[in-house]
Design a protein around this motif. Structure first.
Motif, mmCIF file in Angstrom:
data_model
loop_
_atom_site.group_PDB
_atom_site.id
_atom_site.type_symbol
_atom_site.label_atom_id
_atom_site.label_comp_id
_atom_site.label_asym_id
_atom_site.label_seq_id
_atom_site.Cartn_x
_atom_site.Cartn_y
_atom_site.Cartn_z
ATOM 1 N N ASP A 44 0.828 -1.217 0.000
ATOM 2 C CA ASP A 44 0.000 0.000 0.000
ATOM 3 C C ASP A 44 0.860 1.265 0.000
ATOM 4 O O ASP A 44 0.557 2.231 -0.704
ATOM 5 C CB ASP A 44 -0.936 0.026 1.202
ATOM 6 N N GLU A 45 1.924 1.257 0.775
ATOM 7 C CA GLU A 45 2.805 2.437 0.851
ATOM 8 C C GLU A 45 3.528 2.660 -0.481
ATOM 9 O O GLU A 45 3.752 3.799 -0.888
ATOM 10 C CB GLU A 45 3.817 2.286 1.986
ATOM 11 N N ILE A 46 3.874 1.596 -1.157
ATOM 12 C CA ILE A 46 4.508 1.722 -2.469
ATOM 13 C C ILE A 46 3.500 2.238 -3.487
ATOM 14 O O ILE A 46 3.802 3.133 -4.269
ATOM 15 C CB ILE A 46 5.124 0.377 -2.902
ATOM 16 N N GLU A 47 2.299 1.694 -3.451
ATOM 17 C CA GLU A 47 1.249 2.144 -4.370
ATOM 18 C C GLU A 47 0.939 3.629 -4.176
ATOM 19 O O GLU A 47 0.700 4.351 -5.135
ATOM 20 C CB GLU A 47 -0.017 1.310 -4.153
ATOM 21 N N ARG A 48 0.972 4.107 -2.946
ATOM 22 C CA ARG A 48 0.700 5.520 -2.638
ATOM 23 C C ARG A 48 1.895 6.421 -2.923
ATOM 24 O O ARG A 48 1.782 7.636 -2.847
ATOM 25 C CB ARG A 48 0.312 5.664 -1.168
ATOM 26 N N GLY A 49 3.051 5.820 -3.190
ATOM 27 C CA GLY A 49 4.244 6.606 -3.472
ATOM 28 C C GLY A 49 4.982 7.066 -2.235
ATOM 29 O O GLY A 49 5.892 7.887 -2.326
ATOM 30 N N ARG A 50 4.616 6.548 -1.085
ATOM 31 C CA ARG A 50 5.297 6.931 0.158
ATOM 32 C C ARG A 50 6.613 6.188 0.341
ATOM 33 O O ARG A 50 7.499 6.661 1.042
ATOM 34 C CB ARG A 50 4.380 6.695 1.354
#
Length: 93
Positions: A44-50
């Motif tokens: 999820d964090e990768i998908e959000r760009g975080r």
């Protein structure tokens, strides 16, 4: 990179080790460095760009198991169906 006037740190002084993945992930999100963690924990964090994964991920040997005392019950089957649906995007086969 080195700040002028500061001594260079030894590798073991700069390395942080955390007891749990969630602490490692929070440290990376806070800008404290890189982290090596399973993909499913940071997807999820990768998908959000975080977070980014500059070298990608390696196939995990994680397995998810559901133990049912009474197989075939409606609630158990509903849970298994939900779990399979939620994890379908994680499957590589």
């Amino acid at each position: 990179m080195r700040i002028v006037g500061q001594e260079r740190r030894q590798w073991n002084q700069a390395t942080k080790v955390f007891d749990h993945y969630h602490l490692t992930i929070e440290a990376a999100l806070s800008g404290l460095g890189a982290a090596i963690v399973p993909w499913h924990l940071v997807a999820d964090e990768i998908e959000r760009g975080r977070l980014i994964a500059p070298w990608g991920f390696f196939l995990s040997e994680y397995r998810y198991v559901v133990r049912a005392e009474h197989p075939g019950r409606r609630k158990i089957n509903a849970f298994i169906d939900w779990l399979q649906s939620e994890t379908s995007s994680l499957r590589t086969e």
